[in-house]
Scaffold this motif. Structure first.
Motif, mmCIF file in Angstrom:
data_model
loop_
_atom_site.group_PDB
_atom_site.id
_atom_site.type_symbol
_atom_site.label_atom_id
_atom_site.label_comp_id
_atom_site.label_asym_id
_atom_site.label_seq_id
_atom_site.Cartn_x
_atom_site.Cartn_y
_atom_site.Cartn_z
ATOM 1 N N LEU A 1 0.825 -1.210 0.000
ATOM 2 C CA LEU A 1 0.000 0.000 0.000
ATOM 3 C C LEU A 1 0.856 1.256 0.000
ATOM 4 N N VAL A 2 0.362 2.273 -0.672
ATOM 5 C CA VAL A 2 1.039 3.570 -0.719
ATOM 6 C C VAL A 2 -0.002 4.676 -0.547
ATOM 7 N N GLY A 3 0.484 5.882 -0.393
ATOM 8 C CA GLY A 3 -0.387 7.051 -0.392
ATOM 9 C C GLY A 3 -1.306 7.164 0.804
ATOM 10 N N ASP A 4 -2.443 7.807 0.566
ATOM 11 C CA ASP A 4 -3.394 8.087 1.639
ATOM 12 C C ASP A 4 -3.904 6.819 2.317
ATOM 13 N N GLU A 5 -4.108 5.759 1.553
ATOM 14 C CA GLU A 5 -4.619 4.516 2.133
ATOM 15 C C GLU A 5 -3.624 3.948 3.141
ATOM 16 N N ARG A 6 -2.360 4.031 2.818
ATOM 17 C CA ARG A 6 -1.309 3.552 3.736
ATOM 18 C C ARG A 6 -1.329 4.375 5.031
ATOM 19 N N VAL A 7 -1.372 5.695 4.885
ATOM 20 C CA VAL A 7 -1.371 6.585 6.046
ATOM 21 C C VAL A 7 -2.640 6.384 6.871
ATOM 22 N N ASP A 8 -3.790 6.337 6.205
ATOM 23 C CA ASP A 8 -5.063 6.205 6.925
ATOM 24 C C ASP A 8 -5.181 4.864 7.640
ATOM 25 N N LEU A 9 -4.690 3.790 7.013
ATOM 26 C CA LEU A 9 -4.745 2.494 7.692
ATOM 27 C C LEU A 9 -3.823 2.498 8.909
ATOM 28 N N ALA A 10 -2.638 3.053 8.773
ATOM 29 C CA ALA A 10 -1.718 3.121 9.917
ATOM 30 C C ALA A 10 -2.370 3.850 11.091
ATOM 31 N N ARG A 11 -3.154 4.880 10.797
ATOM 32 C CA ARG A 11 -3.840 5.630 11.857
ATOM 33 C C ARG A 11 -4.923 4.805 12.547
ATOM 34 N N GLN A 12 -5.506 3.854 11.837
ATOM 35 C CA GLN A 12 -6.591 3.043 12.395
ATOM 36 C C GLN A 12 -6.078 1.862 13.224
ATOM 37 N N LEU A 13 -4.833 1.507 13.020
ATOM 38 C CA LEU A 13 -4.269 0.361 13.715
ATOM 39 C C LEU A 13 -3.714 0.754 15.077
ATOM 40 N N GLU B 1 -0.943 1.176 17.893
ATOM 41 C CA GLU B 1 0.412 1.680 17.672
ATOM 42 C C GLU B 1 1.438 0.596 17.333
ATOM 43 N N PRO B 2 1.492 -0.541 18.048
ATOM 44 C CA PRO B 2 2.474 -1.567 17.669
ATOM 45 C C PRO B 2 2.214 -2.121 16.255
ATOM 46 N N ALA B 3 0.974 -2.279 15.887
ATOM 47 C CA ALA B 3 0.627 -2.777 14.552
ATOM 48 C C ALA B 3 0.967 -1.735 13.491
ATOM 49 N N ALA B 4 0.688 -0.484 13.793
ATOM 50 C CA ALA B 4 0.992 0.595 12.847
ATOM 51 C C ALA B 4 2.490 0.683 12.589
ATOM 52 N N ARG B 5 3.308 0.471 13.615
ATOM 53 C CA ARG B 5 4.769 0.503 13.456
ATOM 54 C C ARG B 5 5.243 -0.600 12.516
ATOM 55 N N VAL B 6 4.728 -1.811 12.709
ATOM 56 C CA VAL B 6 5.106 -2.943 11.858
ATOM 57 C C VAL B 6 4.679 -2.672 10.419
ATOM 58 N N PHE B 7 3.455 -2.224 10.254
ATOM 59 C CA PHE B 7 2.893 -1.941 8.938
ATOM 60 C C PHE B 7 3.675 -0.829 8.226
ATOM 61 N N ALA B 8 3.906 0.262 8.919
ATOM 62 C CA ALA B 8 4.555 1.430 8.313
ATOM 63 C C ALA B 8 6.052 1.232 8.093
ATOM 64 N N GLY C 1 -12.736 -0.119 8.805
ATOM 65 C CA GLY C 1 -14.067 0.385 8.469
ATOM 66 C C GLY C 1 -14.340 0.208 6.984
ATOM 67 N N ASP C 2 -15.609 0.215 6.616
ATOM 68 C CA ASP C 2 -16.000 -0.068 5.228
ATOM 69 C C ASP C 2 -15.392 0.895 4.213
ATOM 70 N N ALA C 3 -15.443 2.181 4.503
ATOM 71 C CA ALA C 3 -14.975 3.165 3.522
ATOM 72 C C ALA C 3 -13.481 3.001 3.233
ATOM 73 N N LEU C 4 -12.665 2.897 4.280
ATOM 74 C CA LEU C 4 -11.227 2.747 4.083
ATOM 75 C C LEU C 4 -10.902 1.388 3.469
ATOM 76 N N ALA C 5 -11.564 0.333 3.917
ATOM 77 C CA ALA C 5 -11.318 -0.995 3.341
ATOM 78 C C ALA C 5 -11.625 -0.998 1.848
ATOM 79 N N THR C 6 -12.676 -0.317 1.453
ATOM 80 C CA THR C 6 -13.021 -0.226 0.036
ATOM 81 C C THR C 6 -11.937 0.513 -0.733
ATOM 82 N N ARG C 7 -11.411 1.590 -0.172
ATOM 83 C CA ARG C 7 -10.316 2.335 -0.815
ATOM 84 C C ARG C 7 -9.056 1.484 -0.921
ATOM 85 N N ILE C 8 -8.768 0.724 0.113
ATOM 86 C CA ILE C 8 -7.595 -0.154 0.102
ATOM 87 C C ILE C 8 -7.742 -1.186 -1.007
#
Length: 132
Positions: A37-49, A51-58, A104-111
């Motif tokens: 993932l790149v761009g806004d979807e990457r940033v927005d997903l990291a925000r939803q996870l 903190e430990p999960a967001a670190r691994v993901f990012a 959430g549905d909206a972000l998952a759809t964008r991803i």
């Protein structure tokens, strides 16, 4: 969502016997997803996870080429000792279905719109095909 709740949800979804097993699989799948993932979807997903999960993901460097769903599962299988394509698909689906709910549905759809076809099933969603 807190880290422990995320791991508990993955443990339940994947029917893992221990939280440690669910955590190990979660870290591997999130790292692999972070490369896709790149761009806004990457940033927005990291925000939803959590903190430990967001670190691994990012922390994952975005790949130079997106993997299709089968290649993604194979990539995860290569990262898990003793995994087969079938067990890796189970692991990926267990994690991504929980991540999709957390997003959430909206972000998952964008991803899913950013990823190649085939990922929807890994996120626990039906993949609708457009008529030709």
């Amino acid at each position: 969502m807190h880290w422990s709740r995320l791991i508990d949800a993955v443990r339940e979804a994947g029917q893992y016997t221990t939280a440690a097993e669910a955590e190990r699989v979660t870290r591997i799948v999130l790292s692999a997803l972070g490369g896709q993932l790149v761009g806004d979807e990457r940033v927005d997903l990291a925000r939803q996870l959590p903190e430990p999960a967001a670190r691994v993901f990012a922390a994952a460097v975005p790949a130079t080429r997106q993997l299709n769903a089968a290649e993604f599962v194979a990539d995860v299988a290569a990262r898990i000792e003793g995994a087969t394509p079938a067990t890796a698909r189970w692991d990926v689906s267990s994690v991504l279905s929980v991540v999709g709910e957390a997003a959430g549905d909206a972000l998952a759809t964008r991803i899913l719109a950013q990823l190649p076809p085939g990922y929807a099933l890994l996120f626990g969603r039906a993949e609708l095909m457009q008529a030709a």
